[in-house]
Design an enzyme around this catalytic site. Structure first.
Site, short mmCIF file in Angstrom:
data_model
loop_
_atom_site.label_atom_id
_atom_site.label_comp_id
_atom_site.label_asym_id
_atom_site.label_seq_id
_atom_site.Cartn_x
_atom_site.Cartn_y
_atom_site.Cartn_z
CB CYS A 48 -5.31 1.94 0.77
SG CYS A 48 -5.16 3.72 0.87
CB CYS A 56 -6.99 4.30 3.57
SG CYS A 56 -7.07 4.37 1.80
#
Lengths: 107, 328
Positions: free
Chosen positions: A35, A32
């Protein structure tokens, strides 16, 4: 890096049973993008709060699906701040270090 | 400890750059190299580029992960001497010519010039339940959140490229994908529309808007409105991805600089805004194409104009110190 890696196995012991000081858990996944932006911020926060008793932890939602599911995490990054095993605050998306630190120190 | 934010103790910079992605970080690299005291205040590192999985059209880097490229931008700006801080600016005030006050969540700062480079933010539907269920079924980033909806039933809102991208991506993960479109026309490229049609588990619902999101702990269902018949129906969904484009956030700047009818900051070919001392770069401007490389180039232009402006101020005030070399 001094932050704690949480799993389904150690979550209760490290988060639920931790008393008096807050625990920040960063729910993330390796694939991600946001992230990956959040990661270094969490690392810095962890270094700055070393020795304060405040725990900074990460949980990989792919590896620890049970806990991600238990807390209804459906978007990452999600940050949950716990104290005495209770959820105190939930933050979605990228957060800045200063406000995270402020929230943690105020608890 | 900084407890009191007294005006006279406000930290001073030559330039404060608002936004830390392609445009802002490039501007910072250039102003820092011009030996201008540079502060970047940004909500996040890397902006839209950092949430893009792979970037294949940034020259010189080959195929690179968005966050990795943005990290390189950041490091290079910091090496050049720029300070980069995470925070959110909530007010910019012009005190006098060449003097601005910038109020933010990390304190107040004073600068001679300001570069607006904070890009765009995702448009929301603004309907009941949306905010409450964000991150609990309502999502805005398919590449981030799609895996949470494995074998689930999901919806995608929008008729443009990003919604078709999301629908195509989700069709491989979810059991069923509904595509809600306000009209019966799609703005997406034909190749994307063909991919979605070929997926087999995507159902388009035209003239359909979401009126409300319903759920306690997580999204359970939506109320749909057919905007032709005005008929309302309920549909059980585990997730909805909202992909209806990006908008400028203009509250803070609308009284400072001229905006075009869509809310973009109007800049000239030197990235000057209508206000002397305020420059703008990247997606926030009325530049026609939104691309990483264009934002970076724009950032460089805004920085060079800023250097020129500050040199002009120094000339006016007759202050000591050599002006930065503008021929470099």
């Amino acid at each position: 890096m001094s932050e704690l890696n949480l799993t389904d196995a150690n979550f209760d012991q490290e988060v639920k049973n931790y008393k008096d000081k807050p625990v920040l858990v960063d729910f993330f996944a390796t694939w991600c993008g946001p992230c990956q932006v959040m990661g270094p911020i969490i690392d810095e926060l962890s270094e700055e709060l070393a020795g304060s008793g405040i725990k900074i932890a990460k949980l990989n939602v792919d590896e620890s699906q049970a806990k991600a599911g238990e807390y209804g995490v459906m978007s990452i990054p999600t940050i949950i701040i716990f104290k005495n095993g209770e959820e105190k605050e939930r933050l979605l998306g990228i957060q800045d270090k200063a406000s995270l630190k402020q929230k943690l120190e105020a608890l | 400890m900084v407890k009191l934010n007294l005006k006279k103790s406000m930290e001073q910079y030559d330039v404060v750059i608002i936004g830390g992605a392609c445009a802002g970080l490039t501007a910072a690299l250039y102003t820092a190299r011009r030996e201008l005291k540079t502060l970047v205040i940004t909500k996040t590192y890397g902006g839209q580029a950092a949430i893009t999985t792979e970037i294949e059209n940034y020259p010189g880097t080959g195929t690179i992960l968005g966050p990795e490229l943005m990290n390189k931008f950041k490091q290079q700006a910091e090496t050049a001497g720029a300070q980069i801080k995470l925070g959110e600016v909530n007010q910019v005030t012009k005190i006098e010519e060449g003097k601005f006050e910038i109020k933010s969540t990390i304190g107040a700062f004073e600068s001679k010039a300001v570069i607006l480079a904070y890009g765009l933010e995702q448009r929301t539907l603004g309907v009941p339940g949306e905010k409450k269920l964000t991150g609990r079924g309502v999502a805005y980033c398919a590449t981030c959140d799609a895996p949470f909806f494995k074998s689930k039933i999901v919806g995608v809102v929008g008729g443009g490229n990003s919604s078709f991208d999301a629908a195509e991506y989700l069709s491989n993960i979810a059991k069923k994908v509904y595509l809600f479109n306000r009209s019966d026309k799609f703005r997406a490229e034909q190749v994307l529309i063909d991919q979605v049609n070929a997926a087999g588990n995507v159902e388009s619902m035209n003239f359909t808007e979401i009126k409300e999101f319903i759920g306690e702990q997580k999204l359970e269902k939506v109320i749909l409105l057919n905007n032709q018949t005005q008929q309302e129906t309920e549909l059980n969904l585990d997730g909805v991805f909202i992909e209806i484009g990006w908008i400028t956030k203009t509250d803070m700047i609308k009284d400072l600089v001229n905006l075009d009818e869509r809310g973009y900051v109007i800049v000239d070919n030197e990235n000057k805004t209508s206000a002397p001392g305020i420059f703008a770069a990247g997606d926030i401007t009325n530049t026609p194409f939104k691309q990483a490389v264009i934002s970076a180039g724009d950032g460089a232009k805004a920085a060079m104009s800023t250097a020129k402006y500050i040199q002009m101020l120094r000339g006016k005030n007759g202050s000591i110190g050599l002006a930065p070399d503008l021929t470099r």
